[in-house]
Design a protein around this motif. Structure first.
Motif, PDB file in Angstrom:
ATOM      1  N   ALA A   1       0.836  -1.203   0.000  1.00  0.00           N
ATOM      2  CA  ALA A   1       0.000   0.000   0.000  1.00  0.00           C
ATOM      3  C   ALA A   1       0.873   1.258   0.000  1.00  0.00           C
ATOM      4  O   ALA A   1       1.842   1.339   0.761  1.00  0.00           O
ATOM      5  N   SER A   2       0.500   2.229  -0.822  1.00  0.00           N
ATOM      6  CA  SER A   2       1.313   3.450  -0.908  1.00  0.00           C
ATOM      7  C   SER A   2       0.991   4.416   0.228  1.00  0.00           C
ATOM      8  O   SER A   2       1.588   5.478   0.331  1.00  0.00           O
ATOM      9  N   ASP A   3       0.039   4.038   1.089  1.00  0.00           N
ATOM     10  CA  ASP A   3      -0.161   4.764   2.341  1.00  0.00           C
ATOM     11  C   ASP A   3      -0.049   3.747   3.482  1.00  0.00           C
ATOM     12  O   ASP A   3       1.051   3.438   3.912  1.00  0.00           O
ATOM     13  N   ALA A   4      -1.144   3.180   3.924  1.00  0.00           N
ATOM     14  CA  ALA A   4      -1.075   2.217   5.021  1.00  0.00           C
ATOM     15  C   ALA A   4      -1.653   0.870   4.598  1.00  0.00           C
ATOM     16  O   ALA A   4      -2.704   0.818   3.966  1.00  0.00           O
ATOM     17  N   GLY A   5      -0.991  -0.197   4.979  1.00  0.00           N
ATOM     18  CA  GLY A   5      -1.486  -1.531   4.671  1.00  0.00           C
ATOM     19  C   GLY A   5      -2.783  -1.814   5.407  1.00  0.00           C
ATOM     20  O   GLY A   5      -3.795  -2.164   4.813  1.00  0.00           O
ATOM     21  N   ILE A   6      -2.734  -1.676   6.727  1.00  0.00           N
ATOM     22  CA  ILE A   6      -3.941  -1.787   7.540  1.00  0.00           C
ATOM     23  C   ILE A   6      -4.168  -0.409   8.147  1.00  0.00           C
ATOM     24  O   ILE A   6      -3.335   0.088   8.906  1.00  0.00           O
ATOM     25  N   TYR A   7      -5.275   0.216   7.768  1.00  0.00           N
ATOM     26  CA  TYR A   7      -5.524   1.598   8.190  1.00  0.00           C
ATOM     27  C   TYR A   7      -6.898   1.681   8.836  1.00  0.00           C
ATOM     28  O   TYR A   7      -7.914   1.448   8.175  1.00  0.00           O
ATOM     29  N   VAL A   8      -6.931   1.979  10.118  1.00  0.00           N
ATOM     30  CA  VAL A   8      -8.210   2.145  10.801  1.00  0.00           C
ATOM     31  C   VAL A   8      -8.345   3.630  11.128  1.00  0.00           C
ATOM     32  O   VAL A   8      -7.551   4.164  11.903  1.00  0.00           O
ATOM     33  N   GLY A   9      -9.327   4.295  10.513  1.00  0.00           N
ATOM     34  CA  GLY A   9      -9.462   5.742  10.677  1.00  0.00           C
ATOM     35  C   GLY A   9     -10.801   6.119  11.279  1.00  0.00           C
ATOM     36  O   GLY A   9     -11.836   5.525  10.938  1.00  0.00           O
ATOM     37  N   GLN A  10     -10.802   7.098  12.170  1.00  0.00           N
ATOM     38  CA  GLN A  10     -12.028   7.693  12.718  1.00  0.00           C
ATOM     39  C   GLN A  10     -13.015   6.619  13.192  1.00  0.00           C
ATOM     40  O   GLN A  10     -14.220   6.715  12.951  1.00  0.00           O
ATOM     41  N   SER A  11     -12.472   5.586  13.846  1.00  0.00           N
ATOM     42  CA  SER A  11     -13.303   4.466  14.279  1.00  0.00           C
ATOM     43  C   SER A  11     -13.226   4.310  15.790  1.00  0.00           C
ATOM     44  O   SER A  11     -12.468   5.003  16.471  1.00  0.00           O
ATOM     45  N   ARG A  12     -14.048   3.390  16.312  1.00  0.00           N
ATOM     46  CA  ARG A  12     -14.137   3.154  17.742  1.00  0.00           C
ATOM     47  C   ARG A  12     -14.206   1.653  18.004  1.00  0.00           C
ATOM     48  O   ARG A  12     -14.867   0.938  17.272  1.00  0.00           O
ATOM     49  N   ASN A  13     -13.496   1.229  19.058  1.00  0.00           N
ATOM     50  CA  ASN A  13     -13.527  -0.181  19.455  1.00  0.00           C
ATOM     51  C   ASN A  13     -12.929  -1.059  18.352  1.00  0.00           C
ATOM     52  O   ASN A  13     -13.642  -1.534  17.467  1.00  0.00           O
ATOM     53  N   ILE A  14     -11.631  -1.277  18.475  1.00  0.00           N
ATOM     54  CA  ILE A  14     -10.872  -1.848  17.352  1.00  0.00           C
ATOM     55  C   ILE A  14      -9.929  -2.935  17.871  1.00  0.00           C
ATOM     56  O   ILE A  14      -9.225  -2.722  18.866  1.00  0.00           O
ATOM     57  N   ILE A  15      -9.910  -4.071  17.204  1.00  0.00           N
ATOM     58  CA  ILE A  15      -8.888  -5.086  17.472  1.00  0.00           C
ATOM     59  C   ILE A  15      -8.173  -5.387  16.165  1.00  0.00           C
ATOM     60  O   ILE A  15      -8.813  -5.724  15.154  1.00  0.00           O
ATOM     61  N   VAL A  16      -6.847  -5.236  16.189  1.00  0.00           N
ATOM     62  CA  VAL A  16      -5.992  -5.584  15.046  1.00  0.00           C
ATOM     63  C   VAL A  16      -5.014  -6.626  15.567  1.00  0.00           C
ATOM     64  O   VAL A  16      -4.110  -6.300  16.337  1.00  0.00           O
TER      65      VAL A  16
END
Lengths: 366, 405
Positions: free
Chosen positions: B161-176
């Motif tokens: 990815a030319s930015d982020a491979g895994i990108y979580v934006g403007q979200s809530r309650n997240i498991i990576v």
């Protein structure tokens, strides 16, 4: 320019004197399963959908969405005895059973847009009890029938453009999800165009008898404000004398800024608003937004990816050549271009307008 | 005229509890069948993708709640967008409770898989990849949930990815959890988000391994409560290939973890090494901004109990000049900012940065450096480097994120 003039003129040829043997098929409009063939609705008195039926009223907009340069023929149908409710800000509140009808077409030679007009698709937006639905009907080659195509279609088109150049590409009929990609407000499908500010304009209503077989100009008619005409026809409940009006993007009566903001409002703000699909970008291109950074001035990109072109800001005042917003308007790369859907060509006039607007901004402004 | 046929070609099987399975196998009709299934599916349905490569010319979209899209494995079932002509992402999901599992999205023109405004979105054993390796012409984000809640990204892969491979934006309650992110500009990025657990992942060979950011002028700001733990974050030295203008274009190659303008971020029990600029960078947002709601300073940051490998051996970016001037590059680098200004009005903040009990394979005890910049955005030429560790203090660890798995 001639194309625009043509659209403005023809659209207003109307069916006020139409004595249709059969009225619009209201049962079809509200049927659980929509008709497979457009003609079943009887919005038009002819199979080719050139002559609107009674109460199917053509309209035009001050500034219209660019759709690959296609001609667009718009009509509104509101069930008898009902009216839309005026709204100063957004789209009117239309009663159940309302249909917004829009046909996309190209002339064989866009320098003579009244001749050899080929219809590609007719999109219906129907107001049902549980909300709006979008239904695309695709025209056959013979132009005798338009058939429902809920998951979209590709239609090869070729024509001569306004500059005399040969153009060929696949016209993309959107599928249901793609319709919502633009017509989405907080998860609900909604119309975009028919707001007070965009309908508030003079239009030419012809009263020729018999109506021409094809949309054409006629000397017999009147220029009237569309809001006033809608009220007189019982389509709209009321409108104040000072109803808002958005500029016409290509009519040089208004300032470049007014025209540019109108252009962005119509072409971009259906996504770029706080409840639209692009709300996560923080870019708000509504006509009513008054904070320059919110509509892009010195606003940095968030998730633009390659769409940033290496530039720092959506709009860099005085520097269209370094403004991401213009760069994305000028692209046809799916990973770069804006809008994301509904366009495969560059809107040269729109680009010129936005370029002129950014160029005239004071470099120190914010 | 190529009007797309209706759903006739898609097999429909009645399953349990009225849920249906739509089967789509690779072949000339697969694109139409797949998009038809995604439109006609009802809540609870499964769209089963067969083994092989399905070629797509247009972006796919799903707007039906509680649908599962599943393949036969992320190396066996591939949605290929090499010939994509329309759509800004490979797959767009805009409905709630959707599960994506066991397939790959390759070479999307824009983002790989975007999930917008979803309550509940699961990526499980999914792969998003640009197969030509790092290239600024690749799409921006691989796996891209934005403005979602209850985001679960597990056992998945993002590459190129030319930015982020895994990108979580403007979200809530997240498991990576337990993902592999490699050869992206940013491996894993948590941006303008609340309550995220990032653990068990491998972030390697990116420009920056794991990024926790907050940016101004967005609907959701004030990112907070992120735990980054038990990850392997190594060898993130790929030259930055992000298109300029994007915020990650300013990430120096050789960054392990980068925390910017966020609060309550705890980085612990990770293996972080072989990152040429620094293993961990804690910094303020350095560009100008007008947004009075925005705080550009990192606050309440805990860096503890990590095992650091080699770092600082080939620093890049603005920091490289300091290294050339003889400043030793540490395991943990902080810009030192405790002040910022909004519209000319200075504001200060209690900036608590705690660095404790980290071990280094090089030096035994991990090293630390503050650049002493004091004011967010000050030029690095004004740096007053100081290797003194900030004082130890107790910082409350964000609560564990709970999502039905």
């Amino acid at each position: 320019m001639r194309a625009l003039l043509f659209v403005a003129m023809f659209v207003l040829t109307t069916s006020a004197v139409a004595q249709s043997p059969q009225a619009v098929n209201t049962a079809a409009i509200l049927a659980e399963r929509p008709p497979q063939i457009l003609a079943e609705y009887r919005f038009f008195r002819d199979a080719g959908a050139r002559a609107p039926n009674a109460r199917v009223t053509p309209y035009d907009l001050n500034t219209a969405l660019y759709s690959d340069g296609a001609l667009k023929f718009r009509y509104v149908y509101i069930p008898p005895g009902q009216t839309a409710r005026y709204d100063a800000e957004g789209v009117f509140e239309f009663p159940v059973g309302t249909v917004l009808i829009k046909t996309f077409a190209f002339a064989a030679d866009m320098r003579t847009p009244g001749e050899n007009v080929r219809f590609l698709e007719t999109r219906l937006l129907i107001r049902r009890t549980d909300g709006w639905i979008a239904l695309p009907y695709v025209w056959n080659e013979a132009q005798t029938e338009a058939r429902l195509s809920p998951i979209g279609a590709d239609i090869p088109v070729s024509f001569t453009d306004e500059n005399g150049a040969a153009v060929a590409f696949d016209w993309a009929v959107p599928n249901r999800n793609q319709c919502k990609g633009c017509h989405d407000r907080a998860g609900d499908l909604v119309p975009i165009g028919p707001s007070a500010r965009n309908l508030n304009r003079s239009a030419y209503y012809a009263y020729a008898e018999p109506l021409p077989a094809l949309h054409g100009m006629t000397a017999q008619g009147v220029w009237r404000n569309q809001l006033a005409e809608w009220i007189d026809r019982g389509l709209l409940d009321q409108a104040p004398a000072d109803a808002p009006r958005v500029a016409s993007a290509y009519d040089t009566v208004d300032t470049v800024e007014q025209r540019a903001r109108a252009y962005l409002d119509v072409n971009c703000a259906h996504c770029h608003n706080p409840e639209g699909p692009a709300h996560t970008s923080g870019l708000d291109l509504r006509w009513s937004q008054h904070e320059p950074v919110q509509w892009g001035v010195l606003k940095r990109p968030v998730a633009a990816g390659r769409g940033s072109a290496g530039y720092e800001f959506a709009i860099e005042p005085g520097h269209p050549e370094r403004s991401i917003l213009l760069y994305r308007m000028e692209s046809t790369d799916p990973g770069v271009m804006m809008p994301e859907l509904g366009r495969q060509r560059v809107d040269a006039r729109g680009v010129a307008l936005i370029r002129a607007w950014i160029a005239e901004m004071d470099e120190g402004a914010n | 005229m190529r009007v797309i046929a209706a759903a006739a070609a898609v097999l429909i099987m009645v399953g349990v509890a009225d849920a249906r399975t739509w089967r789509v196998r690779p072949g000339p009709e697969a694109e139409q069948e797949l998009q038809t299934a995604l439109i006609e599916a009802r809540p609870g349905d499964t769209v089963q993708l067969g083994r092989g490569r399905i070629e797509l010319t247009s972006g796919l979209s799903l707007d039906v709640d509680r649908v599962t899209i599943r393949g036969e494995g992320h190396d066996e079932t591939i949605l290929s967008f090499s010939n994509q002509r329309r759509g800004a992402e490979g797959l767009l999901v805009t409905s709630n409770g959707v599960t994506l599992r066991d397939f790959a999205v390759e070479n999307a023109r824009g983002d790989g898989i975007k999930a917008r405004d979803c309550q509940g979105i699961t990526f499980r054993r999914v792969r998003a990849e640009w197969t030509n390796g790092p290239d600024s012409n690749n799409g921006a984000y691989g796996l891209y949930p934005v403005n979602c809640s209850d985001v679960l990204i597990v056992d998945s892969i993002a590459r190129g990815a030319s930015d982020a491979g895994i990108y979580v934006g403007q979200s809530r309650n997240i498991i990576v959890r337990n993902n592999l992110a490699e050869f992206n500009v940013a491996g894993i990025e948590i941006e303008n988000s609340y309550n995220a657990d990032v653990f068990g992942n491998t972030a390697r060979f990116n420009t920056g391994g794991v990024l926790v950011f907050d940016l101004p002028d967005l609907p959701q700001m004030g990112g907070h409560s992120v735990r980054v733990f038990e990850n392997t974050i190594s060898g993130n030295n790929t030259a930055n290939f992000a298109p300029a203008g994007n915020i990650v274009a300013s990430v120096p190659a050789g960054t392990g973890v980068l925390i910017m303008a966020n609060r309550d971020v705890h980085v612990f029990d990770n293996e972080i090494g072989e990152n040429g600029t620094a293993n961990v960078i804690v910094t303020s947002y350095r560009a100008e901004f007008q947004d009075a709601r925005y705080n550009p300073l990192p606050r309440n940051i805990m860096i503890r109990d990590n095992r650091f490998g080699n770092a600082g051996f080939s620093p890049t970016g603005d920091i490289a000049a300091l290294a050339q001037a003889g400043v030793p590059m540490p395991d943990v680098l902080w810009d030192g900012a405790t002040l910022y200004s909004v519209g000319g009005t200075p504001r200060n903040e209690q900036v608590r940065i705690v660095v404790q009990d980290n071990r280094s394979t090089r030096t035994g005890t991990a090293s630390f450096l503050s650049l002493g910049l004091t004011v967010a955005g000050s030029p690095y030429t004004e740096a007053a480097p100081d290797p003194t560790f900030p004082p130890l203090m107790a910082l409350a660890e964000p609560e564990r994120v709970e999502i039905d798995d």
